[in-house]
Enzyme design. Structure first.
Site, PDB file in Angstrom:
ATOM      1  N   GLU A   1       0.924  -1.118   0.411  1.00 52.44           N
ATOM      2  CA  GLU A   1      -0.064  -0.035   0.085  1.00 52.44           C
ATOM      3  C   GLU A   1       1.219   1.269  -0.399  1.00 52.44           C
ATOM      4  O   GLU A   1       0.638   2.530  -0.199  1.00 52.44           O
ATOM      5  CB  GLU A   1      -1.233   0.046   0.910  1.00 52.44           C
ATOM      6  CG  GLU A   1      -1.885  -1.286   1.339  1.00 52.44           C
ATOM      7  CD  GLU A   1      -1.752  -2.026   2.727  1.00 52.44           C
ATOM      8  OE1 GLU A   1      -3.236  -1.379   3.358  1.00 52.44           O
ATOM      9  OE2 GLU A   1      -0.938  -2.100   3.649  1.00 52.44           O
TER      10      GLU A   1
ATOM     11  N   ASN B   1      -4.476   3.158  15.270  1.00 55.08           N
ATOM     12  CA  ASN B   1      -4.995   4.435  13.939  1.00 55.08           C
ATOM     13  C   ASN B   1      -5.795   3.623  13.161  1.00 55.08           C
ATOM     14  O   ASN B   1      -6.576   4.393  12.272  1.00 55.08           O
ATOM     15  CB  ASN B   1      -3.596   4.168  13.443  1.00 55.08           C
ATOM     16  CG  ASN B   1      -2.524   4.683  13.736  1.00 55.08           C
ATOM     17  OD1 ASN B   1      -2.064   5.805  14.126  1.00 55.08           O
ATOM     18  ND2 ASN B   1      -1.120   3.943  14.022  1.00 55.08           N
TER      19      ASN B   1
ATOM     20  N   LYS C   1       5.990   0.357  26.328  1.00 54.92           N
ATOM     21  CA  LYS C   1       5.839   1.606  27.487  1.00 54.92           C
ATOM     22  C   LYS C   1       7.033   1.275  28.569  1.00 54.92           C
ATOM     23  O   LYS C   1       6.446   1.125  30.222  1.00 54.92           O
ATOM     24  CB  LYS C   1       4.962   2.163  28.445  1.00 54.92           C
ATOM     25  CG  LYS C   1       3.183   1.955  27.580  1.00 54.92           C
ATOM     26  CD  LYS C   1       3.822   3.294  26.603  1.00 54.92           C
ATOM     27  CE  LYS C   1       2.655   3.704  25.198  1.00 54.92           C
ATOM     28  NZ  LYS C   1       3.416   5.429  24.714  1.00 54.92           N
TER      29      LYS C   1
HETATM   30  C1  COA Z   1       0.004  -0.973  15.891  1.00 60.54           C
HETATM   31  C2  COA Z   1       1.311  -0.193  14.946  1.00 60.54           C
HETATM   32  C3  COA Z   1      -0.313   0.935  16.194  1.00 60.54           C
HETATM   33  C4  COA Z   1       2.003   0.185  15.863  1.00 60.54           C
HETATM   34  O1  COA Z   1       3.050   0.840  15.062  1.00 60.54           O
HETATM   35  P1  COA Z   1       4.775   1.269  14.677  1.00 60.54           P
HETATM   36  O2  COA Z   1       5.030   2.355  15.178  1.00 60.54           O
HETATM   37  O3  COA Z   1       4.912  -0.361  14.400  1.00 60.54           O
HETATM   38  O4  COA Z   1       5.324   0.151  16.660  1.00 60.54           O
HETATM   39  P2  COA Z   1       5.052   0.882  17.629  1.00 60.54           P
HETATM   40  O5  COA Z   1       5.912   0.304  18.891  1.00 60.54           O
HETATM   41  O6  COA Z   1       6.186   2.475  17.144  1.00 60.54           O
HETATM   42  O7  COA Z   1       4.509   1.496  18.632  1.00 60.54           O
HETATM   43  C5  COA Z   1       3.631   3.276  18.155  1.00 60.54           C
HETATM   44  C6  COA Z   1       2.988   3.246  19.557  1.00 60.54           C
HETATM   45  O8  COA Z   1       1.834   2.223  20.160  1.00 60.54           O
HETATM   46  C7  COA Z   1       2.322   2.132  21.735  1.00 60.54           C
HETATM   47  N1  COA Z   1       2.204   0.531  21.688  1.00 60.54           N
HETATM   48  C8  COA Z   1       2.430  -0.449  20.941  1.00 60.54           C
HETATM   49  N2  COA Z   1       1.832  -1.309  21.244  1.00 60.54           N
HETATM   50  C9  COA Z   1       1.241  -1.096  22.655  1.00 60.54           C
HETATM   51  C10 COA Z   1       0.245  -1.894  24.006  1.00 60.54           C
HETATM   52  N3  COA Z   1       0.323  -2.772  23.182  1.00 60.54           N
HETATM   53  N4  COA Z   1      -0.565  -1.102  24.997  1.00 60.54           N
HETATM   54  C11 COA Z   1       0.244   0.406  24.124  1.00 60.54           C
HETATM   55  N5  COA Z   1       0.521   1.006  23.325  1.00 60.54           N
HETATM   56  C12 COA Z   1       1.348   0.588  22.572  1.00 60.54           C
HETATM   57  C13 COA Z   1       4.086   1.858  21.421  1.00 60.54           C
HETATM   58  O9  COA Z   1       4.445   2.404  22.777  1.00 60.54           O
HETATM   59  C14 COA Z   1       3.761   3.476  20.860  1.00 60.54           C
HETATM   60  O10 COA Z   1       3.326   4.774  21.155  1.00 60.54           O
HETATM   61  P3  COA Z   1       4.406   6.241  21.551  1.00 60.54           P
HETATM   62  O11 COA Z   1       3.789   6.609  19.510  1.00 60.54           O
HETATM   63  O12 COA Z   1       3.652   7.124  22.364  1.00 60.54           O
HETATM   64  O13 COA Z   1       6.458   6.169  21.751  1.00 60.54           O
HETATM   65  C15 COA Z   1       1.106   0.456  13.769  1.00 60.54           C
HETATM   66  O14 COA Z   1       1.769  -0.597  12.259  1.00 60.54           O
HETATM   67  C16 COA Z   1      -0.906   0.607  13.219  1.00 60.54           C
HETATM   68  O15 COA Z   1      -0.999   1.070  13.160  1.00 60.54           O
HETATM   69  N6  COA Z   1      -1.088  -0.541  12.347  1.00 60.54           N
HETATM   70  C17 COA Z   1      -2.036  -0.981  12.283  1.00 60.54           C
HETATM   71  C18 COA Z   1      -2.509  -0.888  10.656  1.00 60.54           C
HETATM   72  C19 COA Z   1      -1.995  -1.433  10.131  1.00 60.54           C
HETATM   73  O16 COA Z   1      -1.389  -2.529  10.298  1.00 60.54           O
HETATM   74  N7  COA Z   1      -1.699  -1.041   9.031  1.00 60.54           N
HETATM   75  C20 COA Z   1      -1.310  -1.263   7.548  1.00 60.54           C
HETATM   76  C21 COA Z   1      -1.360  -1.451   6.623  1.00 60.54           C
HETATM   77  S1  COA Z   1      -1.884  -0.155   6.191  1.00 60.54           S
END
Ligand code: COA
Ligand code: COA
Lengths: 503, 503
Positions: free
Chosen positions: B293, B383, B407
């Site tokens: 994507e 998101n 965290k």
């Molecule tokens: C799940 C998702 C949020 C992880 O994001 P990432 O940037 O790769 O991973 P990070 O570990 O940096 O986590 C992002 C934030 O979520 C928080 N987070 C991750 N796991 C968490 C949990 N289990 N509980 C609470 N917070 C959590 C992190 O602490 C971080 O917070 P911050 O922004 O305050 O630092 C992201 O992959 C997503 O939005 N996925 C859903 C959409 C998707 O998969 N799209 C794919 C194609 S469009």
């Protein structure tokens, strides 16, 4: 020549079920025909179970991995479960004894989308398949096979297995010949091509299954009927569910989202789906089409009365009355029904292209529209997800239906938090209970929660759901999908402790 | 003639962002361009937000429903959320302020698979679309539109909307011209046909978007960059995750399940996905393909160094350095990248045909492999699901990755019971944390629980998970998916109460 085994070489491979079963060794992966209690091998599994019992009595381990199309019957799943002969079972089952053993923690069961099984096998995810055991109606002069009352994964099992055992069942109607469409255009990525099916009635394959004759190690003759389970007569509750569906469909036609020909119907398994289909004949529809997995009695009735003009499926799951009706008018039905491999009947590409209306039963839904199709109290598996996910995710409409309560009201079908999720909030559009329907399209979680509670919950549980949601709105950590983590599963816990979800 | 607006009639429709915004009325449904912070309209939404603020100050209600491709940026989601101007928002977002308002319960947000949005709009599930606001690179002599840094749902919005506002953004590289493939072969069921795309590089559409010129009510000139968010530099944890993935892929090649060309890669959004992609260049692969994507910096790097020979996507989500690199070598990249509508980039038919390897981030997984991608503590949306479900359900392999803790260790990424389920046990194959990987293919729930705990859990949480599972094995209602309903969500409850999941 034998009238069902018309190939001389294979005629010579005839042997008893016992002799064929003796070719199966502990630790093997054995793939069998069978889909929703139809077209499964009937004598080799029973002979195998006896040999397993003997081995176990003698202190020897004898277990195999068993892959099928979908659910079978006591003569297969029942006896092998009883014999303690299953190391792993996939993908769908509904045999009471097998279910009990799985839920007692004695058999490992893996629950897979029916559209995924064949391709995962080809991808090598389940390892080698040592033996395939396939029920057929007959063997033709050239050695090709006339499929039985279900097609399921048979084409894949025949192609992939190192060795093949064929059960020729003379109770299966010879009239089934010509009713099947077995697609031979599949490939592994990156060599896959579009599947050129545009309408439920399109034929894209051949009516017979090919088998490498050198792999056939046994041909066994059987003479036994399919499971032929009776359905519960539609009761007041399922008639109300059917009426709500009819109401909703009327609305769709009025707004122009569908014509009065609707779109190809898929109908799940179980009493509710069967009753709802039967109810459709009250809707005054003519000339509909079905693109589905299973033809139950309800669907047969709709074909008979002209409500449905054509049905594509992978299996028949009929009662004794249903099979009699089918056999009597087999020429009529042969023009109106095609049976395909489940890879095609459940294929995401085709379900999306055709725009199916997916009608499935459920165990419970939560206030946000997450649906549990498989695990009672989050842990006790009923039957498995079957093809419900294939259709709900990819269809034009995804509908889930259930009475608002189970077990004389001691269990609510609408709960704060689904104790197991098979279809997420992203995949469910319409929920129906006898209380009403909730159209979730275009709604946010909080809007869904209000509608689901108002329209679907039983009066005994509605105030409890309202109370939960209001408190969650106030106290939840985040307020997108408000929940109280300390209480979300408390209804299920109360049921375990008191036998009743009510306070 | 104006070098970006080469159609005389449309040149006459130029007006200020304020004047264009004034055409939008309360209660309207407005569909906008934009996908992962790229190609969204930049000046009309800001002018609209100001007009909303004024209306609200004057005591008048002013809210609209907003549909996009996916996430946008502060100039769109941020300002409209701040202005309190959103009645409903769908499908994917990542703006901090919008997220806060949603989680405060002030904005209704609906989270939909990205492959479903266009078709659900066509099906009429979201009602009429009054206005489309679409950013483009330029307008050609014939009035056709040169798409911008994302295609998203623009084709659908242009076709469906009653009226169209075009933002011509001169900061978008003119070199984007020719890079797009906009498919015009879609239809509503029952008139749908196969989509004849067999390889990521196949072109099945046209490089420009059509628009009914009589619907264009405004053309606005803008001069502003995309969001251009920087990515976190890959750290030790994400490098370990990448190494585990490389390990696993090596194993797949050794067993022959994939060649060393792998299968088309999809890579999700976020820091982890970006870092893991960057890590792939350590794997020694050459000439891979991507069917995905979003092209983030990590992917751009792989194209530059030859690891990836061709990438199909629907959007660029680059940092400032990434955009500079792209603009500098735009001719190089134009030969190696095609941008499509999200209907095609995320289409189940194509993802399954191509056999994508889906690599996505997650918030948490439970011991049975159910994955939460969206709701922290079951209720606070991050998101949205984006396209992760499209790829995980239909791909050859579905991989989900996350650090084992978040965290500073107060939250475990592996929990007894997922507090929200976006991808069910039926859809997840490989889970990775910095601790290791768990290959779930062919395993039953209990086998999965043991492997997930052993391979993925952080040492702080591993004994807690083992303890939960052992007690669930003993005391669970059913023993297919053993759970303790009274305790399954207790880790999340403890986090709410104490700020730490640890005991
Ligand atoms: C799940 C998702 C949020 C992880 O994001 P990432 O940037 O790769 O991973 P990070 O570990 O940096 O986590 C992002 C934030 O979520 C928080 N987070 C991750 N796991 C968490 C949990 N289990 N509980 C609470 N917070 C959590 C992190 O602490 C971080 O917070 P911050 O922004 O305050 O630092 C992201 O992959 C997503 O939005 N996925 C859903 C959409 C998707 O998969 N799209 C794919 C194609 S469009
Ligand atoms: C969910 C499903 C079990 C419902 O079956 P059904 O026959 O239509 O519905 P019923 O209301 O008769 O329920 C069947 C049994 O489940 C029980 N049940 C239903 N909801 C329950 C709940 N929330 N808690 C406990 N038990 C429940 C019923 O009491 C009944 O039990 P019984 O056999 O002891 O009488 C069935 O639709 C199913 O297996 N679905 C998953 C597979 C699928 O959808 N396949 C479709 C294509 S293959």
């Amino acid at each position: 020549m034998h009238d069902r085994i018309r190939h001389a070489g294979l005629l010579e491979k005839r042997m008893s079920a016992e002799a064929a079963a003796a070719l199966i060794k502990p630790g093997m992966t054995v793939a069998m025909s069978g889909f929703t209690g139809a077209g499964y091998p009937k004598s080799v599994p029973q002979a195998l179970a006896e040999q397993m019992e003997k081995a176990h009595a003698a202190g020897t381990d004898f277990q195999i991995k068993i892959l099928t199309g979908a659910s079978t019957a006591p003569e297969l799943d029942g006896v092998l479960a009883k014999a303690g002969g299953m190391e792993l079972r996939l993908p769908y089952m509904s045999d009471p004894l097998l279910r009990k053993r799985i839920n007692d923690g004695e058999i490992e069961y893996m629950d897979i989308h029916l559209s995924h099984v064949a391709q995962h096998a080809w991808f090598g995810f389940y390892g080698d398949i040592n033996i395939a055991i396939i029920e057929v109606v007959g063997i033709r002069e050239d050695g090709s096979l006339i499929p039985s009352s279900s097609v399921g994964n048979n084409k894949t099992w025949l192609d992939m297995a190192d060795a093949v055992i064929i059960e020729v069942n003379k109770q299966q109607s010879a009239g089934l010949e010509g009713m099947h469409d077995v697609y031979y255009g599949t490939a592994l990525p990156p060599f896959r091509k579009p599947i050129m099916l545009n309408h439920p009635e399109d034929r894209i394959g051949q009516p017979y299954m090919d088998v490498d004759l050198s792999k056939v190690i046994a041909v066994v003759e059987t003479d036994a009927p399919d499971r032929l389970s009776a359905f519960a007569e539609p009761d007041a509750v399922s008639n109300q569910i059917a009426d709500h569906l009819l109401d909703f469909l009327d609305g769709e036609i009025k707004t122009g989202r569908m014509t009065d020909k609707l779109l190809p119907l898929q109908s799940g398994v179980g009493n509710i789906a069967n009753a709802v289909l039967a109810g459709l004949s009250r809707g005054g529809y003519r000339g509909l089409k079905a693109y589905t997995e299973v033809i139950q009695d309800g669907m047969l009735g709709l074909i008979k009365d002209g409500t449905i003009a054509f049905a594509s499926a992978t299996s028949f799951s009929l009662s004794e009355a249903g099979i009699a009706e089918f056999n009597k008018h087999v020429d009529f039905y042969r023009e109106r029904i095609v049976l395909r491999t489940q890879e095609i009947s459940n294929h995401p590409e085709l379900i999306r292209r055709l725009g199916c209306v997916a009608l499935n039963g459920m165990i419970e839904a939560d206030i946000y529209g997450n649906v549990n199709s498989t695990n009672v109290v989050g842990s006790h598996v009923m039957n498995g997800i079957g093809g419900s996910g294939d259709f709900a995710r990819n269809g034009f409409l995804s509908v889930f239906m259930s009475p608002s309560v189970a077990k004389e009201g001691r269990i609510s079908g609408i709960v704060p938090f689904a104790s197991h999720v098979d279809h997420t909030e992203h995949d469910t559009m319409l929920l129906i209970t006898e209380q009403g329907y909730a159209d979730l399209r275009g709604l946010s979680p909080k809007q869904r929660a209000r509608l689901i509670t108002e329209k679907l919950a039983h009066p005994d549980y509605k105030p409890m759901l309202e109370d939960y949601f209001e408190r969650a709105l106030r106290d939840s950590y985040g307020k997108h999908t408000p929940h109280l983590m300390g209480e979300a599963l408390s209804w299920h816990q109360r049921y375990i402790e008191t036998g009743d979800m009510r306070l």
